[in-house]
Design a protein around this motif. Structure first.
Motif, PDB file in Angstrom:
ATOM      1  N   GLY A 128       3.286  -4.182   2.567  1.00 13.10           N
ATOM      2  CA  GLY A 128       4.645  -4.603   2.881  1.00 13.10           C
ATOM      3  C   GLY A 128       5.687  -4.109   1.907  1.00 13.10           C
ATOM      4  O   GLY A 128       6.844  -4.557   1.957  1.00 13.10           O
ATOM      5  N   ARG A 129       5.340  -3.161   1.021  1.00 15.33           N
ATOM      6  CA  ARG A 129       6.264  -2.697  -0.003  1.00 15.33           C
ATOM      7  C   ARG A 129       6.496  -1.191   0.143  1.00 15.33           C
ATOM      8  O   ARG A 129       5.605  -0.445   0.544  1.00 15.33           O
ATOM      9  CB  ARG A 129       5.715  -3.018  -1.398  1.00 15.33           C
ATOM     10  CG  ARG A 129       5.506  -4.514  -1.621  1.00 15.33           C
ATOM     11  CD  ARG A 129       4.839  -4.773  -2.959  1.00 15.33           C
ATOM     12  NE  ARG A 129       5.666  -4.385  -4.085  1.00 15.33           N
ATOM     13  CZ  ARG A 129       6.575  -5.180  -4.657  1.00 15.33           C
ATOM     14  NH1 ARG A 129       6.769  -6.409  -4.184  1.00 15.33           N
ATOM     15  NH2 ARG A 129       7.283  -4.768  -5.685  1.00 15.33           N
ATOM     16  N   TYR A 149       0.056   6.318  -3.999  1.00 14.37           N
ATOM     17  CA  TYR A 149       1.165   5.645  -3.338  1.00 14.37           C
ATOM     18  C   TYR A 149       1.757   4.657  -4.344  1.00 14.37           C
ATOM     19  O   TYR A 149       1.208   3.575  -4.566  1.00 14.37           O
ATOM     20  CB  TYR A 149       0.690   4.923  -2.083  1.00 14.37           C
ATOM     21  CG  TYR A 149       0.198   5.841  -0.977  1.00 14.37           C
ATOM     22  CD1 TYR A 149       0.887   5.939   0.226  1.00 14.37           C
ATOM     23  CD2 TYR A 149      -0.954   6.622  -1.152  1.00 14.37           C
ATOM     24  CE1 TYR A 149       0.436   6.789   1.241  1.00 14.37           C
ATOM     25  CE2 TYR A 149      -1.400   7.480  -0.151  1.00 14.37           C
ATOM     26  CZ  TYR A 149      -0.709   7.555   1.029  1.00 14.37           C
ATOM     27  OH  TYR A 149      -1.146   8.394   2.041  1.00 14.37           O
ATOM     28  N   LEU A 150       2.871   5.042  -4.969  1.00 12.11           N
ATOM     29  CA  LEU A 150       3.442   4.265  -6.062  1.00 12.11           C
ATOM     30  C   LEU A 150       4.536   3.326  -5.560  1.00 12.11           C
ATOM     31  O   LEU A 150       5.443   3.742  -4.822  1.00 12.11           O
ATOM     32  CB  LEU A 150       4.013   5.194  -7.138  1.00 12.11           C
ATOM     33  CG  LEU A 150       3.037   6.219  -7.734  1.00 12.11           C
ATOM     34  CD1 LEU A 150       3.719   6.980  -8.863  1.00 12.11           C
ATOM     35  CD2 LEU A 150       1.760   5.560  -8.216  1.00 12.11           C
ATOM     36  N   ASP A 151       4.436   2.084  -5.971  1.00 13.19           N
ATOM     37  CA  ASP A 151       5.423   1.070  -5.619  1.00 13.19           C
ATOM     38  C   ASP A 151       6.793   1.484  -6.157  1.00 13.19           C
ATOM     39  O   ASP A 151       6.932   1.809  -7.342  1.00 13.19           O
ATOM     40  CB  ASP A 151       4.994  -0.268  -6.215  1.00 13.19           C
ATOM     41  CG  ASP A 151       5.933  -1.395  -5.856  1.00 13.19           C
ATOM     42  OD1 ASP A 151       6.410  -1.429  -4.701  1.00 13.19           O
ATOM     43  OD2 ASP A 151       6.183  -2.253  -6.726  1.00 13.19           O
ATOM     44  N   PRO A 157       0.374   2.001  -8.761  1.00 11.15           N
ATOM     45  CA  PRO A 157      -0.265   2.520  -7.544  1.00 11.15           C
ATOM     46  C   PRO A 157      -0.737   1.384  -6.640  1.00 11.15           C
ATOM     47  O   PRO A 157      -1.592   0.588  -7.023  1.00 11.15           O
ATOM     48  CB  PRO A 157      -1.450   3.336  -8.083  1.00 11.15           C
ATOM     49  CG  PRO A 157      -1.751   2.728  -9.413  1.00 11.15           C
ATOM     50  CD  PRO A 157      -0.451   2.227  -9.958  1.00 11.15           C
ATOM     51  N   LEU A 158      -0.187   1.316  -5.436  1.00 13.88           N
ATOM     52  CA  LEU A 158      -0.615   0.323  -4.455  1.00 13.88           C
ATOM     53  C   LEU A 158      -1.708   0.867  -3.548  1.00 13.88           C
ATOM     54  O   LEU A 158      -2.372   0.111  -2.851  1.00 13.88           O
ATOM     55  CB  LEU A 158       0.572  -0.133  -3.600  1.00 13.88           C
ATOM     56  CG  LEU A 158       1.744  -0.762  -4.357  1.00 13.88           C
ATOM     57  CD1 LEU A 158       2.774  -1.312  -3.375  1.00 13.88           C
ATOM     58  CD2 LEU A 158       1.271  -1.842  -5.314  1.00 13.88           C
ATOM     59  N   GLN A 174      -6.766   0.209  -2.063  1.00 14.44           N
ATOM     60  CA  GLN A 174      -5.509  -0.142  -1.414  1.00 14.44           C
ATOM     61  C   GLN A 174      -5.257  -1.643  -1.481  1.00 14.44           C
ATOM     62  O   GLN A 174      -6.121  -2.459  -1.136  1.00 14.44           O
ATOM     63  CB  GLN A 174      -5.534   0.316   0.049  1.00 14.44           C
ATOM     64  CG  GLN A 174      -4.262   0.018   0.815  1.00 14.44           C
ATOM     65  CD  GLN A 174      -4.265   0.650   2.187  1.00 14.44           C
ATOM     66  OE1 GLN A 174      -5.035   1.575   2.461  1.00 14.44           O
ATOM     67  NE2 GLN A 174      -3.408   0.164   3.073  1.00 14.44           N
ATOM     68  N   TYR A 175      -4.053  -2.003  -1.910  1.00 14.19           N
ATOM     69  CA  TYR A 175      -3.662  -3.408  -1.920  1.00 14.19           C
ATOM     70  C   TYR A 175      -3.269  -3.850  -0.515  1.00 14.19           C
ATOM     71  O   TYR A 175      -2.628  -3.104   0.237  1.00 14.19           O
ATOM     72  CB  TYR A 175      -2.470  -3.632  -2.861  1.00 14.19           C
ATOM     73  CG  TYR A 175      -2.862  -3.732  -4.312  1.00 14.19           C
ATOM     74  CD1 TYR A 175      -3.295  -4.938  -4.853  1.00 14.19           C
ATOM     75  CD2 TYR A 175      -2.813  -2.614  -5.146  1.00 14.19           C
ATOM     76  CE1 TYR A 175      -3.663  -5.037  -6.184  1.00 14.19           C
ATOM     77  CE2 TYR A 175      -3.184  -2.697  -6.476  1.00 14.19           C
ATOM     78  CZ  TYR A 175      -3.606  -3.910  -6.990  1.00 14.19           C
ATOM     79  OH  TYR A 175      -3.987  -4.007  -8.297  1.00 14.19           O
TER      80      TYR A 175
END
Length: 311
Positions: A128-129, A149-151, A157-158, A174-175
């Motif tokens: 969701g980010r 994939y950086l927030d 890294p998410l 993966q979060y």
């Protein structure tokens, strides 16, 4: 003026501008790894197997502490400080050699750019980010590629993908829930067994050497420690290029050991061979997230340097 969509505008940026942007994100990532507190839930996929985990991360006076608990399958939890294992519970306890953590990895963008083609590859959403996607493609066949994939808010890294030479995922992290919070809950359960660090003897860099290494990899650690079960001496060498790492283990040869073994389990290569020295035979084992052919070449290149034998 004609309207240009954001993604197209990004694609029209010069390689130099894209390189500067991606390196800036890696610098932000390096800083965030040392300062950012959070809690969340992530999934980990490897070899078609999935597991989910809850994590709480706390930063106090330069000490980064992480408590991770597996949420499915056999119960497992661990507590680490600056990458060093303090306690753990579950069936993996007996399989871990104490003192094997090598601290937090330091990302050096300028150095990495020699071995990886680093570019921003667009935008996405994870947990969701909003995220920025970085692509790190290896410049040779001796390491794997990455997608990070950086927030956008924290630069952490998410999601990360480890990719083979065909761009296919070998490993996924993966979060599904991510929350930057102050003072996150961080407490191990009563079953989390303290890990006692066994005696470690530092070795000179010349004690062992590799006659061949992939470009960019250098020795970051060399010690001698003892195995948990047999209490046998093992020399442990760690090599890294700033992102990828692999380990070389050397132990005295004894009957019953398997020789000339090679296997590839997802991204992890494992190669072992028998090494004859003037002071006795050794078993050399190379393990790491590198291609199998690279691990084999490293294993064949290990030599005794200063004549120091395992004690």
């Amino acid at each position: 003026m004609r309207f240009i969509p954001c993604l197209l505008a990004g694609a029209l940026l010069s390689p130099l501008a894209q390189g500067a942007e991606s390196q800036n994100w890696l610098l932000r990532l390096q800083e965030a790894e040392q300062r950012q507190e959070f809690q969340g839930v992530f999934v980990y996929e490897r070899n078609g197997s999935f597991s989910s985990h809850e994590i709480h991360r706390q930063v106090r006076e330069g000490q980064v502490r992480e408590h991770i608990q597996q949420l499915d399958g056999v119960f497992h939890e661990s507590l680490r400080t600056n990458g060093q294992l303090e306690c753990m519970t579950g069936p993996r306890y007996e399989q871990i050699m104490e003192n094997q953590a090598d601290g937090l990895r330091r990302v050096q963008p300028r150095t990495l750019a020699q071995w990886y083609d680093i570019r921003t590859a667009g935008q996405s959403r994870v947990a969701g980010r909003e995220t920025v996607v970085l692509s790190l493609r290896p410049r040779d066949q001796h390491r794997y590629g990455f997608e990070l994939y950086l927030d956008r808010e924290t630069a952490l890294p998410l999601k990360s993908l480890l990719l083979n030479e065909h761009g296919q995922p070998l490993e996924r992290f993966q979060y599904v829930v991510f929350e930057p919070v102050e003072q996150p809950k961080l407490q191990a359960g009563q079953a989390c067994r303290p890990v006692t660090n066994r005696e470690v003897r530092s070795l000179e860099e010349q004690a062992w050497r590799s006659e061949w290494l992939p470009a960019g990899f250098s020795l970051t650690r060399i010690v001698e420690q003892r195995t948990v079960r047999e209490d046998a001496p093992v020399a442990w060498l760690v090599y890294g290029d700033g992102l990828a790492r692999f380990s070389v283990f050397l132990e005295p040869w004894r009957e019953g050991l398997s020789i000339d073994q090679r296997s590839q389990l997802g991204p992890t290569a494992a190669v072992s061979r028998r090494l004859a020295t003037d002071q006795g035979d050794l078993l050399v084992t190379v393990i790491g997230e590198i291609p199998l052919g690279t691990a084999e070449r490293v294993a064949l290149s290990i030599r005794s340097g200063s004549g120091v034998m395992l004690q």
